[in-house]
Scaffold this motif. Sequence first.
Motif, PDB file in Angstrom:
ATOM      1  N   HIS A 176     -60.338  -9.316 -42.805  1.00 48.76           N
ATOM      2  CA  HIS A 176     -60.973  -8.101 -43.482  1.00 48.76           C
ATOM      3  C   HIS A 176     -60.678  -8.127 -44.858  1.00 48.76           C
ATOM      4  CE1 HIS A 176     -60.979  -3.418 -43.664  1.00 48.76           C
ATOM      5  NE2 HIS A 176     -61.823  -3.976 -44.514  1.00 48.76           N
ATOM      6  N   SER A 177     -61.543  -8.072 -45.597  1.00 46.52           N
ATOM      7  CA  SER A 177     -61.475  -8.036 -47.099  1.00 46.52           C
ATOM      8  C   SER A 177     -61.192  -9.246 -47.951  1.00 46.52           C
ATOM      9  CB  SER A 177     -60.497  -6.693 -47.621  1.00 46.52           C
ATOM     10  OG  SER A 177     -61.143  -5.561 -47.049  1.00 46.52           O
ATOM     11  N   PHE A 178     -60.158 -10.114 -47.414  1.00 47.66           N
ATOM     12  CA  PHE A 178     -59.761 -11.123 -48.291  1.00 47.66           C
ATOM     13  C   PHE A 178     -59.856 -12.625 -47.784  1.00 47.66           C
ATOM     14  CE2 PHE A 178     -56.999  -7.345 -48.854  1.00 47.66           C
ATOM     15  CZ  PHE A 178     -57.691  -7.023 -50.308  1.00 47.66           C
ATOM     16  N   ASP A 179     -60.300 -13.525 -48.611  1.00 47.46           N
ATOM     17  CA  ASP A 179     -60.416 -14.756 -48.157  1.00 47.46           C
ATOM     18  C   ASP A 179     -59.168 -15.981 -48.073  1.00 47.46           C
ATOM     19  OD1 ASP A 179     -60.086 -15.632 -50.677  1.00 47.46           O
ATOM     20  OD2 ASP A 179     -62.162 -16.173 -51.182  1.00 47.46           O
ATOM     21  N   MET A 180     -59.244 -16.926 -48.228  1.00 46.60           N
ATOM     22  CA  MET A 180     -58.305 -17.972 -48.096  1.00 46.60           C
ATOM     23  C   MET A 180     -58.442 -19.094 -49.300  1.00 46.60           C
ATOM     24  SD  MET A 180     -56.737 -18.291 -44.292  1.00 46.60           S
ATOM     25  CE  MET A 180     -56.810 -16.990 -43.373  1.00 46.60           C
ATOM     26  N   PRO A 185     -65.053 -19.986 -45.826  1.00 51.54           N
ATOM     27  CA  PRO A 185     -65.398 -19.325 -44.437  1.00 51.54           C
ATOM     28  C   PRO A 185     -66.678 -19.914 -44.125  1.00 51.54           C
ATOM     29  CG  PRO A 185     -65.669 -17.786 -46.360  1.00 51.54           C
ATOM     30  CD  PRO A 185     -65.145 -18.888 -46.886  1.00 51.54           C
ATOM     31  N   GLN A 186     -66.905 -19.968 -42.657  1.00 54.11           N
ATOM     32  CA  GLN A 186     -67.942 -20.497 -42.006  1.00 54.11           C
ATOM     33  C   GLN A 186     -69.060 -19.030 -42.193  1.00 54.11           C
ATOM     34  OE1 GLN A 186     -65.966 -21.560 -38.423  1.00 54.11           O
ATOM     35  NE2 GLN A 186     -67.776 -22.714 -38.273  1.00 54.11           N
ATOM     36  N   LEU A 198     -64.904 -15.428 -41.629  1.00 52.38           N
ATOM     37  CA  LEU A 198     -64.793 -16.125 -40.498  1.00 52.38           C
ATOM     38  C   LEU A 198     -64.401 -17.538 -40.535  1.00 52.38           C
ATOM     39  CD1 LEU A 198     -64.705 -16.544 -37.345  1.00 52.38           C
ATOM     40  CD2 LEU A 198     -67.198 -17.060 -37.377  1.00 52.38           C
ATOM     41  N   TRP A 199     -63.509 -18.080 -40.199  1.00 57.51           N
ATOM     42  CA  TRP A 199     -63.383 -19.545 -40.094  1.00 57.51           C
ATOM     43  C   TRP A 199     -62.906 -19.958 -38.617  1.00 57.51           C
ATOM     44  CZ3 TRP A 199     -60.982 -15.919 -43.176  1.00 57.51           C
ATOM     45  CH2 TRP A 199     -60.969 -15.957 -44.508  1.00 57.51           C
TER      46      TRP A 199
END
Length: 211
Positions: A176-180, A185-186, A198-199
């Motif tokens: 929720h809210s933050f990526d990596m 992400p997919q 989502l990953w």
Amino acid sequence: MQLQKILLGIVASASVASLGIAGCTSPQLEAEAQAPTSTTQSPAAPTPPQERQPDVPYVPTPQPVVDAMLKLAEVGKNDVLYDLGSGDGRIPVTAAQRYGTQSVGIDINPQRIREAKENAQSSGVSDRVQFRQQDLFGTDLSQASVVTLYLLPDINLKLRPKLLQELKPGTRIVSHSFDMGEWKPQRVEQVNGSTIYLWTVPENVPENLRS
């Protein structure tokens, strides 16, 4: 007569000497009587170590976002969901209620754990949900098939190598809210003004994502 005077002088000197001795020792004895008595005391019990402060402030995920996260991860009854920073337990409880998922909530704050257990009990899903007061960086994640997050960007990046090392290929991760960062992400969705990512853990993890 002379002998009588001598004897009286001796008696008088002895009396004065006695008074002198009494005058010296009486205050000393009084002081000793008033002095605190030294006693042997058991050492105080050691204070238990304080829990490490949480990495992120507690901000509950809105229920519509919880629902969208679980839908995006395609959670099912055969999954094992780990929610890292589970707060009041709403994500694990919702997964258990709606999908019959076995869920585990991890939170370092004992108050949040108590709230989460109460919520699971009142929702009738205590048999499918457990909550652990643990540091998420020290938690074994290898049994998870779905991981949900609502942390902070720097915590996501710090956590990323652990996720990729411990999770099996095919495990879904929803944030929720933050990526990596570099790990793209997919899918990305907008829900009620919030962004969810989502990953899926790949078979072969690129070297640049391992650290």
